[in-house]
Scaffold this motif. Structure first.
Motif, PDB file in Angstrom:
ATOM      1  N   LEU A  48       0.861  -1.185   0.000  1.00  7.57           N
ATOM      2  CA  LEU A  48       0.000   0.000   0.000  1.00  7.57           C
ATOM      3  C   LEU A  48       0.892   1.227   0.000  1.00  7.57           C
ATOM      4  O   LEU A  48       2.023   1.187   0.509  1.00  7.57           O
ATOM      5  N   ARG A  49       0.359   2.311  -0.542  1.00  7.82           N
ATOM      6  CA  ARG A  49       1.057   3.597  -0.491  1.00  7.82           C
ATOM      7  C   ARG A  49       0.159   4.621   0.147  1.00  7.82           C
ATOM      8  O   ARG A  49      -0.910   4.939  -0.382  1.00  7.82           O
ATOM      9  N   LEU A  50       0.588   5.118   1.293  1.00  3.73           N
ATOM     10  CA  LEU A  50      -0.148   6.162   1.993  1.00  3.73           C
ATOM     11  C   LEU A  50       0.347   7.535   1.547  1.00  3.73           C
ATOM     12  O   LEU A  50       1.539   7.713   1.278  1.00  3.73           O
ATOM     13  N   SER A  51      -0.575   8.475   1.499  1.00  2.00           N
ATOM     14  CA  SER A  51      -0.242   9.860   1.184  1.00  2.00           C
ATOM     15  C   SER A  51      -0.776  10.767   2.278  1.00  2.00           C
ATOM     16  O   SER A  51      -1.804  10.472   2.890  1.00  2.00           O
ATOM     17  N   CYS A  52      -0.083  11.861   2.500  1.00  2.00           N
ATOM     18  CA  CYS A  52      -0.526  12.867   3.463  1.00  2.00           C
ATOM     19  C   CYS A  52      -0.308  14.233   2.829  1.00  2.00           C
ATOM     20  O   CYS A  52       0.838  14.634   2.602  1.00  2.00           O
ATOM     21  N   ALA A  53      -1.404  14.909   2.541  1.00  2.00           N
ATOM     22  CA  ALA A  53      -1.343  16.234   1.944  1.00  2.00           C
ATOM     23  C   ALA A  53      -1.464  17.289   3.032  1.00  2.00           C
ATOM     24  O   ALA A  53      -2.361  17.227   3.878  1.00  2.00           O
ATOM     25  N   ALA A  54      -0.572  18.263   2.997  1.00  2.00           N
ATOM     26  CA  ALA A  54      -0.524  19.306   4.026  1.00  2.00           C
ATOM     27  C   ALA A  54      -0.891  20.656   3.443  1.00  2.00           C
ATOM     28  O   ALA A  54      -0.559  20.955   2.286  1.00  2.00           O
ATOM     29  N   SER A  55      -1.539  21.468   4.258  1.00  3.00           N
ATOM     30  CA  SER A  55      -1.838  22.837   3.854  1.00  3.00           C
ATOM     31  C   SER A  55      -0.698  23.752   4.290  1.00  3.00           C
ATOM     32  O   SER A  55       0.167  23.360   5.073  1.00  3.00           O
ATOM     33  N   GLY A  56      -0.698  24.976   3.789  1.00  2.72           N
ATOM     34  CA  GLY A  56       0.264  25.961   4.242  1.00  2.72           C
ATOM     35  C   GLY A  56       1.483  26.063   3.346  1.00  2.72           C
ATOM     36  O   GLY A  56       1.698  25.255   2.449  1.00  2.72           O
ATOM     37  N   MET A 113       8.391  15.585   8.884  1.00  2.68           N
ATOM     38  CA  MET A 113       7.146  14.851   8.656  1.00  2.68           C
ATOM     39  C   MET A 113       7.309  13.415   9.129  1.00  2.68           C
ATOM     40  O   MET A 113       8.358  12.787   8.925  1.00  2.68           O
ATOM     41  N   GLY A 114       6.258  12.913   9.749  1.00  7.20           N
ATOM     42  CA  GLY A 114       6.346  11.561  10.270  1.00  7.20           C
ATOM     43  C   GLY A 114       5.074  10.778  10.048  1.00  7.20           C
ATOM     44  O   GLY A 114       3.991  11.348   9.873  1.00  7.20           O
ATOM     45  N   TRP A 115       5.227   9.483  10.037  1.00  3.49           N
ATOM     46  CA  TRP A 115       4.109   8.547  10.053  1.00  3.49           C
ATOM     47  C   TRP A 115       4.163   7.772  11.367  1.00  3.49           C
ATOM     48  O   TRP A 115       5.219   7.265  11.752  1.00  3.49           O
ATOM     49  N   TYR A 116       3.010   7.717  12.023  1.00  2.30           N
ATOM     50  CA  TYR A 116       2.857   6.962  13.251  1.00  2.30           C
ATOM     51  C   TYR A 116       1.698   5.987  13.043  1.00  2.30           C
ATOM     52  O   TYR A 116       0.898   6.155  12.125  1.00  2.30           O
ATOM     53  N   ARG A 117       1.605   5.005  13.917  1.00  2.00           N
ATOM     54  CA  ARG A 117       0.480   4.087  13.837  1.00  2.00           C
ATOM     55  C   ARG A 117       0.026   3.673  15.238  1.00  2.00           C
ATOM     56  O   ARG A 117       0.818   3.689  16.177  1.00  2.00           O
ATOM     57  N   ALA A 172      -3.240  -1.274  11.662  1.00  5.40           N
ATOM     58  CA  ALA A 172      -3.331  -0.145  12.595  1.00  5.40           C
ATOM     59  C   ALA A 172      -3.967   1.034  11.875  1.00  5.40           C
ATOM     60  O   ALA A 172      -4.144   1.009  10.652  1.00  5.40           O
ATOM     61  N   VAL A 173      -4.279   2.052  12.642  1.00  2.00           N
ATOM     62  CA  VAL A 173      -4.603   3.354  12.066  1.00  2.00           C
ATOM     63  C   VAL A 173      -3.280   4.107  11.925  1.00  2.00           C
ATOM     64  O   VAL A 173      -2.523   4.216  12.886  1.00  2.00           O
ATOM     65  N   TYR A 174      -3.029   4.597  10.735  1.00  2.00           N
ATOM     66  CA  TYR A 174      -1.783   5.303  10.443  1.00  2.00           C
ATOM     67  C   TYR A 174      -2.054   6.808  10.423  1.00  2.00           C
ATOM     68  O   TYR A 174      -2.979   7.266   9.745  1.00  2.00           O
ATOM     69  N   TYR A 175      -1.229   7.541  11.159  1.00  2.00           N
ATOM     70  CA  TYR A 175      -1.391   8.982  11.307  1.00  2.00           C
ATOM     71  C   TYR A 175      -0.176   9.712  10.735  1.00  2.00           C
ATOM     72  O   TYR A 175       0.967   9.300  10.943  1.00  2.00           O
ATOM     73  N   CYS A 176      -0.456  10.819  10.106  1.00  2.00           N
ATOM     74  CA  CYS A 176       0.581  11.712   9.610  1.00  2.00           C
ATOM     75  C   CYS A 176       0.826  12.803  10.653  1.00  2.00           C
ATOM     76  O   CYS A 176      -0.121  13.275  11.297  1.00  2.00           O
ATOM     77  N   PRO A 220       6.724  22.702  18.963  1.00  2.09           N
ATOM     78  CA  PRO A 220       5.646  22.003  19.690  1.00  2.09           C
ATOM     79  C   PRO A 220       4.340  22.753  19.591  1.00  2.09           C
ATOM     80  O   PRO A 220       4.333  23.986  19.548  1.00  2.09           O
ATOM     81  N   PRO A 221       3.208  22.036  19.552  1.00  2.13           N
ATOM     82  CA  PRO A 221       3.050  20.590  19.700  1.00  2.13           C
ATOM     83  C   PRO A 221       3.031  19.819  18.386  1.00  2.13           C
ATOM     84  O   PRO A 221       2.940  18.598  18.404  1.00  2.13           O
ATOM     85  N   GLY A 222       3.112  20.467  17.262  1.00  6.55           N
ATOM     86  CA  GLY A 222       2.990  19.777  15.996  1.00  6.55           C
ATOM     87  C   GLY A 222       1.539  19.581  15.612  1.00  6.55           C
ATOM     88  O   GLY A 222       0.614  20.004  16.333  1.00  6.55           O
ATOM     89  N   TYR A 223       1.345  18.942  14.479  1.00  9.05           N
ATOM     90  CA  TYR A 223      -0.002  18.753  13.940  1.00  9.05           C
ATOM     91  C   TYR A 223      -0.200  17.298  13.555  1.00  9.05           C
ATOM     92  O   TYR A 223       0.753  16.618  13.154  1.00  9.05           O
ATOM     93  N   TRP A 224      -1.472  16.851  13.668  1.00  8.82           N
ATOM     94  CA  TRP A 224      -1.828  15.473  13.344  1.00  8.82           C
ATOM     95  C   TRP A 224      -2.948  15.436  12.318  1.00  8.82           C
ATOM     96  O   TRP A 224      -3.842  16.287  12.322  1.00  8.82           O
ATOM     97  N   GLY A 225      -2.902  14.423  11.470  1.00 11.68           N
ATOM     98  CA  GLY A 225      -4.019  14.136  10.596  1.00 11.68           C
ATOM     99  C   GLY A 225      -5.055  13.300  11.317  1.00 11.68           C
ATOM    100  O   GLY A 225      -4.883  12.923  12.486  1.00 11.68           O
ATOM    101  N   GLN A 226      -6.119  12.952  10.586  1.00  9.32           N
ATOM    102  CA  GLN A 226      -7.216  12.226  11.201  1.00  9.32           C
ATOM    103  C   GLN A 226      -6.991  10.712  11.187  1.00  9.32           C
ATOM    104  O   GLN A 226      -7.695   9.973  11.873  1.00  9.32           O
ATOM    105  N   GLY A 227      -6.013  10.257  10.432  1.00  8.01           N
ATOM    106  CA  GLY A 227      -5.675   8.842  10.385  1.00  8.01           C
ATOM    107  C   GLY A 227      -6.338   8.116   9.234  1.00  8.01           C
ATOM    108  O   GLY A 227      -7.403   8.513   8.743  1.00  8.01           O
ATOM    109  N   THR A 228      -5.682   7.043   8.809  1.00 10.70           N
ATOM    110  CA  THR A 228      -6.231   6.172   7.776  1.00 10.70           C
ATOM    111  C   THR A 228      -5.994   4.717   8.198  1.00 10.70           C
ATOM    112  O   THR A 228      -4.906   4.365   8.662  1.00 10.70           O
TER     113      THR A 228
END
Length: 115
Positions: free
Chosen positions: A18-26, A34-38, A91-95, A101-109
């Motif tokens: 699978l290939r995950l993508s994370c699009a950022a605004s700004g 940038m990081g991926w967590y799960r 898992a749910v993967y988060y960008c 600090p504190p950084g920003y998180w996506g909603q997960g996939t």
């Protein structure tokens, strides 16, 4: 404020990809680490991979050699290529975007690896 939108999750058989993508605004995307967590059910969120503004990468031992993180600063997007997937990768993967600090998180996939 940075908004992160993940995509690319789904159901895949063991050994698949699978290939995950994370699009950022700004306009400061190129400066962010940038990081991926799960997070798997009943477990704490864990780091999968990070990539710095300069392109240096680091991976969790459990995914080394199977996952690859990359970024396209022109498109404000970070990717996670996941190969040889195992049921333990479910898992749910988060960008995450971090500059201060504190950084920003996506909603997960959701990624589910199952036969």
């Amino acid at each position: 404020q940075v908004q992160l939108v993940e995509s690319g999750g789904g159901l895949v058989q063991p050994g698949g990809s699978l290939r995950l993508s994370c699009a950022a605004s700004g306009s400061l995307f190129r400066l962010y680490v940038m990081g991926w967590y799960r997070q798997a059910p009943g477990k704490q969120r864990e780091l999968v991979a990070i990539i710095t503004s300069g392109g240096s990468t680091n991976y969790a031992d459990s995914v080394k050699g199977r996952f690859t993180i990359s970024r396209d600063n022109a498109k404000n997007t970070v990717f996670l290529q996941m190969n040889s997937l195992e049921p333990e990768d479910t898992a749910v993967y988060y960008c995450n975007a971090f500059l201060i600090p504190p950084g920003y998180w996506g909603q997960g996939t959701q990624v589910t690896v199952s036969s």
